[in-house]
Scaffold this active site. Structure first.
Site, PDB file in Angstrom:
ATOM      1  CG  HIS A 148       8.670  60.874  -2.227  1.00 46.07           C
ATOM      2  ND1 HIS A 148       9.298  61.068  -3.428  1.00 46.07           N
ATOM      3  CD2 HIS A 148       9.627  60.481  -1.350  1.00 46.07           C
ATOM      4  CE1 HIS A 148      10.592  60.795  -3.288  1.00 46.07           C
ATOM      5  NE2 HIS A 148      10.816  60.437  -2.039  1.00 46.07           N
TER       6      HIS A 148
ATOM      7  CB  SER B  58      22.116  61.802  -1.474  1.00 49.87           C
ATOM      8  OG  SER B  58      21.617  61.813  -2.800  1.00 49.87           O
TER       9      SER B  58
ATOM     10  CG  ASN C 279      10.433  55.777   0.108  1.00 48.35           C
ATOM     11  OD1 ASN C 279       9.772  54.827  -0.298  1.00 48.35           O
ATOM     12  ND2 ASN C 279      10.394  56.975  -0.457  1.00 48.35           N
ATOM     13  CD1 TRP C 280      13.214  49.617   1.719  1.00 49.19           C
ATOM     14  CD2 TRP C 280      11.986  47.746   1.564  1.00 49.19           C
ATOM     15  NE1 TRP C 280      13.669  48.719   2.663  1.00 49.19           N
ATOM     16  CE2 TRP C 280      12.937  47.567   2.590  1.00 49.19           C
ATOM     17  CE3 TRP C 280      11.092  46.714   1.292  1.00 49.19           C
ATOM     18  CZ2 TRP C 280      13.025  46.389   3.327  1.00 49.19           C
ATOM     19  CZ3 TRP C 280      11.170  45.530   2.028  1.00 49.19           C
ATOM     20  CH2 TRP C 280      12.137  45.373   3.042  1.00 49.19           C
ATOM     21  CE  LYS C 281      12.898  56.929  -3.114  1.00 50.60           C
ATOM     22  NZ  LYS C 281      13.672  57.950  -3.783  1.00 50.60           N
TER      23      LYS C 281
ATOM     24  CD  GLU D 103      12.478  62.737   1.153  1.00 48.17           C
ATOM     25  OE1 GLU D 103      13.200  61.909   1.690  1.00 48.17           O
ATOM     26  OE2 GLU D 103      11.744  62.477   0.189  1.00 48.17           O
TER      27      GLU D 103
ATOM     28  N   GLY E  70      16.185  56.509   1.140  1.00 49.28           N
ATOM     29  CA  GLY E  70      15.698  55.777  -0.035  1.00 49.28           C
ATOM     30  C   GLY E  70      16.680  54.686  -0.420  1.00 49.28           C
TER      31      GLY E  70
HETATM   32  P1  PGA Z   1      17.484  58.679  -1.634  1.00 50.06           P
HETATM   33  O1  PGA Z   1      15.919  58.949  -1.604  1.00 50.06           O
HETATM   34  O2  PGA Z   1      17.905  58.330  -0.232  1.00 50.06           O
HETATM   35  O3  PGA Z   1      17.654  57.517  -2.582  1.00 50.06           O
HETATM   36  O4  PGA Z   1      18.139  59.916  -2.120  1.00 50.06           O
HETATM   37  C1  PGA Z   1      15.317  59.585  -0.519  1.00 50.06           C
HETATM   38  C2  PGA Z   1      13.827  59.668  -0.735  1.00 50.06           C
HETATM   39  O5  PGA Z   1      13.398  59.878  -1.873  1.00 50.06           O
HETATM   40  O6  PGA Z   1      13.048  59.489   0.211  1.00 50.06           O
END
Ligand code: PGA
Length: 221
Positions: free
Chosen positions: A98, A184, A9-11, A147, A205
Site C-alpha cells: 500500500h 475515494s 481496508n480499515w487502516k 491505487e 478505505g
Molecule cells: P480511500 O482509501 O478509499 O479512503 O481513498 C483507499 C485505500 O487506501 O485503500
C-alpha cells in the site's frame, strides 16, 4: 457474470467495541445482495483479526478476513513484527505494498517482494498494491490493486476509463488474474468502476468504516 472482490481496508481504525458495533449495523442492513457475484474481504488492523474472524462467522454475508500487512521475515527475533504463520490463523488474504506503507515506512521493492514470498509460503493470497502501471510487481501475484496516490482519501477518484486502461496494462504482466481499483470509492461512484470489463473489484478505505455505507457499496458494486 464475473465475480467481484470487494475489499475493506480499515487502516489504523477501530477498537473491539467499534468493530462489534460495525458488525451489528452491517447485519441489520435491509438491502438485497447477490452473494454469488461478490467476494467480501475485511482487512482490519492486527489487533482485531481474531475478533473480526469470530464476528464474520455469524454474519449474514459470507465474509473473508484479510490482514493489512505482513512481516518481511519469518518467525523469530523480529520485535514488533507479525509473521505469515501467525496471520494465517485468522486470515486468508494480505494487502502488500500500500502506498501509505511505501511512503510512511519506506518499504522498498525488495521488502515487498520478501513479503509476497512469505505470504505465499503460508497460503495467504497477496493483494499487491501498485500506484501506476509501471510499479514493479513480483511474479507470483494473482491479485493487483491499482491505487493512484492522488485518489487515496482525497475525494478525487481516478476516472473509470483511465482505471480500465491501466487495469488492461497491468494484466499484460504474466500471471495477473484480477485487478482491483482503489481510491475515494463510495456507494455512489462504485458502479462506474465495477462495470468495466477489466476491473475485477475494489479496495475501499474511508467509506468502509461506516457499515451501512459499506453495505451499500457491496449492493451497488
Ligand atoms: P480511500 O482509501 O478509499 O479512503 O481513498 C483507499 C485505500 O487506501 O485503500
Amino acid at each position: 457474470m464475473k465475480k467481484s472482490f470487494i475489499v475493506a481496508n480499515w487502516k489504523s481504525n477501530k477498537t473491539v467495541l467499534e468493530a462489534e458495533k460495525w458488525f451489528r449495523t452491517f447485519n441489520n442492513s435491509q438491502l438485497t445482495i447477490n452473494k454469488e457475484e461478490k467476494k467480501v474481504i475485511i482487512c482490519p488492523p492486527f489487533t482485531l483479526l481474531p475478533k473480526v474472524k469470530e464476528l464474520s462467522f455469524n454474519c449474514q454475508l459470507s465474509i473473508v478476513v484479510g490482514a493489512q500487512d505482513i512481516s518481511p521475515f519469518d518467525e523469530g527475533s523480529y520485535t514488533g513484527e507479525i509473521n505469515g504463520k501467525q496471520i494465517k490463523e485468522f486470515a486468508d488474504y494480505v494487502i502488500i505494498g500500500h502506498s501509505e506503507r511505501r511512503k510512511n515506512f519506506l518499504e522498498s521493492d525488495e521488502t515487498l517482494f520478501a513479503k509476497v514470498e512469505l505470504a505465499n509460503k503460508y497460503g495467504l493470497t497477496p493483494i499487491f498494491c501498485v500506484q501506476d502501471e509501471i510499479t514493479k510487481i513480483p511474479e507470483n501475484v494473482e491479485i493487483v490493486a491499482y491505487e493512484p496516490v492522488f485518489a487515496i482519501g482525497t475525494g478525487n477518484p481516478d476516472t473509470p476509463e483511465n482505471a480500465e486502461k491501466i487495469a488492461m496494462q497491468i494484466k499484460a504482466n504474466k500471471g495477473i488474474i484480477s485487478v482491483l481499483y482503489g481510491g475515494s470509492l463510495t456507494s455512489k461512484n462504485i458502479k462506474g468502476f465495477t462495470k468495466m470489463p477489466n476491473i475485477d473489484g475494489v479496495l475501499v478505505g474511508g467509506a468502509s468504516l461506516d457499515a451501512q455505507e459499506f453495505y451499500e457499496i457491496i449492493q451497488n458494486a
